[in-house]
Motif scaffolding. Structure first.
Motif, PDB file in Angstrom:
ATOM      1  N   MET A   1      30.096 -41.628 -36.467  1.00 15.36           N
ATOM      2  CA  MET A   1      29.703 -40.470 -35.674  1.00 15.36           C
ATOM      3  C   MET A   1      28.307 -40.706 -35.130  1.00 15.36           C
ATOM      4  N   LYS A   2      27.905 -39.902 -34.216  1.00  8.35           N
ATOM      5  CA  LYS A   2      26.631 -40.066 -33.506  1.00  8.35           C
ATOM      6  C   LYS A   2      25.461 -39.455 -34.261  1.00  8.35           C
ATOM      7  N   ARG A   3      24.288 -40.039 -33.984  1.00 10.47           N
ATOM      8  CA  ARG A   3      23.024 -39.549 -34.526  1.00 10.47           C
ATOM      9  C   ARG A   3      22.163 -39.102 -33.352  1.00 10.47           C
ATOM     10  N   ILE A   4      21.712 -37.858 -33.410  1.00 14.50           N
ATOM     11  CA  ILE A   4      20.934 -37.251 -32.330  1.00 14.50           C
ATOM     12  C   ILE A   4      19.549 -36.885 -32.860  1.00 14.50           C
ATOM     13  N   VAL A   5      18.530 -37.139 -32.051  1.00 15.79           N
ATOM     14  CA  VAL A   5      17.156 -36.730 -32.373  1.00 15.79           C
ATOM     15  C   VAL A   5      16.652 -35.840 -31.242  1.00 15.79           C
ATOM     16  N   LEU A   6      16.107 -34.700 -31.592  1.00 16.62           N
ATOM     17  CA  LEU A   6      15.503 -33.772 -30.633  1.00 16.62           C
ATOM     18  C   LEU A   6      14.037 -33.604 -30.997  1.00 16.62           C
ATOM     19  N   ILE A   7      13.160 -33.832 -30.032  1.00 15.79           N
ATOM     20  CA  ILE A   7      11.739 -33.535 -30.219  1.00 15.79           C
ATOM     21  C   ILE A   7      11.364 -32.479 -29.187  1.00 15.79           C
TER      22      ILE A   7
ATOM     23  N   GLY B   1      30.859 -28.252 -37.344  1.00 15.99           N
ATOM     24  CA  GLY B   1      32.082 -28.470 -36.585  1.00 15.99           C
ATOM     25  C   GLY B   1      32.387 -29.927 -36.274  1.00 15.99           C
ATOM     26  N   CYS B   2      31.464 -30.818 -36.592  1.00 17.01           N
ATOM     27  CA  CYS B   2      31.632 -32.245 -36.279  1.00 17.01           C
ATOM     28  C   CYS B   2      31.258 -33.063 -37.510  1.00 17.01           C
ATOM     29  N   LEU B   3      32.241 -33.384 -38.312  1.00 17.40           N
ATOM     30  CA  LEU B   3      31.978 -34.153 -39.522  1.00 17.40           C
ATOM     31  C   LEU B   3      31.326 -35.483 -39.174  1.00 17.40           C
ATOM     32  N   GLY B   4      30.269 -35.813 -39.881  1.00 22.32           N
ATOM     33  CA  GLY B   4      29.572 -37.072 -39.670  1.00 22.32           C
ATOM     34  C   GLY B   4      28.462 -37.025 -38.636  1.00 22.32           C
ATOM     35  N   LEU B   5      28.361 -35.926 -37.888  1.00 19.22           N
ATOM     36  CA  LEU B   5      27.298 -35.793 -36.896  1.00 19.22           C
ATOM     37  C   LEU B   5      25.965 -35.601 -37.610  1.00 19.22           C
ATOM     38  N   SER B   6      24.950 -36.288 -37.142  1.00 16.04           N
ATOM     39  CA  SER B   6      23.610 -36.170 -37.706  1.00 16.04           C
ATOM     40  C   SER B   6      22.652 -35.778 -36.591  1.00 16.04           C
ATOM     41  N   VAL B   7      21.920 -34.684 -36.795  1.00  8.79           N
ATOM     42  CA  VAL B   7      20.959 -34.217 -35.799  1.00  8.79           C
ATOM     43  C   VAL B   7      19.632 -33.947 -36.510  1.00  8.79           C
ATOM     44  N   SER B   8      18.566 -34.555 -35.997  1.00  9.30           N
ATOM     45  CA  SER B   8      17.219 -34.328 -36.522  1.00  9.30           C
ATOM     46  C   SER B   8      16.398 -33.615 -35.464  1.00  9.30           C
ATOM     47  N   VAL B   9      15.686 -32.573 -35.871  1.00 10.51           N
ATOM     48  CA  VAL B   9      14.859 -31.784 -34.953  1.00 10.51           C
ATOM     49  C   VAL B   9      13.404 -31.888 -35.400  1.00 10.51           C
ATOM     50  N   PHE B  10      12.539 -32.244 -34.448  1.00  7.28           N
ATOM     51  CA  PHE B  10      11.109 -32.343 -34.704  1.00  7.28           C
ATOM     52  C   PHE B  10      10.357 -31.581 -33.617  1.00  7.28           C
ATOM     53  N   SER B  11       9.123 -31.202 -33.916  1.00  5.00           N
ATOM     54  CA  SER B  11       8.230 -30.697 -32.872  1.00  5.00           C
ATOM     55  C   SER B  11       7.364 -31.861 -32.419  1.00  5.00           C
ATOM     56  N   ASP B  12       6.690 -31.705 -31.300  1.00  5.98           N
ATOM     57  CA  ASP B  12       5.817 -32.790 -30.838  1.00  5.98           C
ATOM     58  C   ASP B  12       4.659 -33.021 -31.799  1.00  5.98           C
ATOM     59  N   ARG B  13       4.294 -32.032 -32.588  1.00  6.01           N
ATOM     60  CA  ARG B  13       3.242 -32.213 -33.596  1.00  6.01           C
ATOM     61  C   ARG B  13       3.662 -33.232 -34.654  1.00  6.01           C
TER      62      ARG B  13
ATOM     63  N   ARG C   1      17.460 -25.419 -34.777  1.00  2.00           N
ATOM     64  CA  ARG C   1      17.990 -25.750 -36.099  1.00  2.00           C
ATOM     65  C   ARG C   1      19.274 -24.971 -36.394  1.00  2.00           C
ATOM     66  N   GLN C   2      19.351 -23.727 -35.940  1.00  2.00           N
ATOM     67  CA  GLN C   2      20.585 -22.951 -36.091  1.00  2.00           C
ATOM     68  C   GLN C   2      21.723 -23.605 -35.313  1.00  2.00           C
ATOM     69  N   ALA C   3      21.418 -24.061 -34.108  1.00  2.74           N
ATOM     70  CA  ALA C   3      22.425 -24.736 -33.288  1.00  2.74           C
ATOM     71  C   ALA C   3      22.881 -26.034 -33.953  1.00  2.74           C
ATOM     72  N   VAL C   4      21.937 -26.736 -34.582  1.00  4.63           N
ATOM     73  CA  VAL C   4      22.280 -27.977 -35.292  1.00  4.63           C
ATOM     74  C   VAL C   4      23.237 -27.677 -36.436  1.00  4.63           C
ATOM     75  N   ARG C   5      22.941 -26.655 -37.221  1.00  6.99           N
ATOM     76  CA  ARG C   5      23.835 -26.306 -38.334  1.00  6.99           C
ATOM     77  C   ARG C   5      25.236 -25.999 -37.830  1.00  6.99           C
ATOM     78  N   LEU C   6      25.335 -25.293 -36.737  1.00  8.50           N
ATOM     79  CA  LEU C   6      26.643 -24.966 -36.166  1.00  8.50           C
ATOM     80  C   LEU C   6      27.361 -26.234 -35.683  1.00  8.50           C
TER      81      LEU C   6
END
Length: 72
Positions: free
Chosen positions: A1-7, A28-40, A19-24
């Motif tokens: 599955m895909k790995r997504i990074v959001l800054i 719904g997508c087993l194996g999906l990995s999403v990391s969320v960061f701020s620019d800080r 982060r709420q959208a990531v949890r959702l």
């Protein structure tokens, strides 16, 4: 599955919404990995950001800038 990074930059006040959208999405997508960061995080936790980006399939960046450089 895909790995997504959001800054998120200037609109990092939306980070909780992202982060709420990531949890959702992950629920719904087993194996999906999403990391969320701020620019800080680029300055505060560069190793974590670099590690996430090093194996990301997709990168989303929005309104990124160096706050300290702009402030002075």
């Amino acid at each position: 599955m895909k790995r997504i990074v959001l800054i998120a930059g200037f609109e990092s006040f939306n980070a909780d919404l992202y982060r709420q959208a990531v949890r959702l999405a992950v629920s719904g997508c087993l194996g999906l990995s999403v990391s969320v960061f701020s620019d800080r995080a680029l300055a505060d936790e560069p190793e974590a950001v670099a590690a996430a980006l090093s194996n990301a399939d997709v990168f989303f960046g929005s309104l990124l800038f160096d706050y300290d450089a702009v402030r002075f």
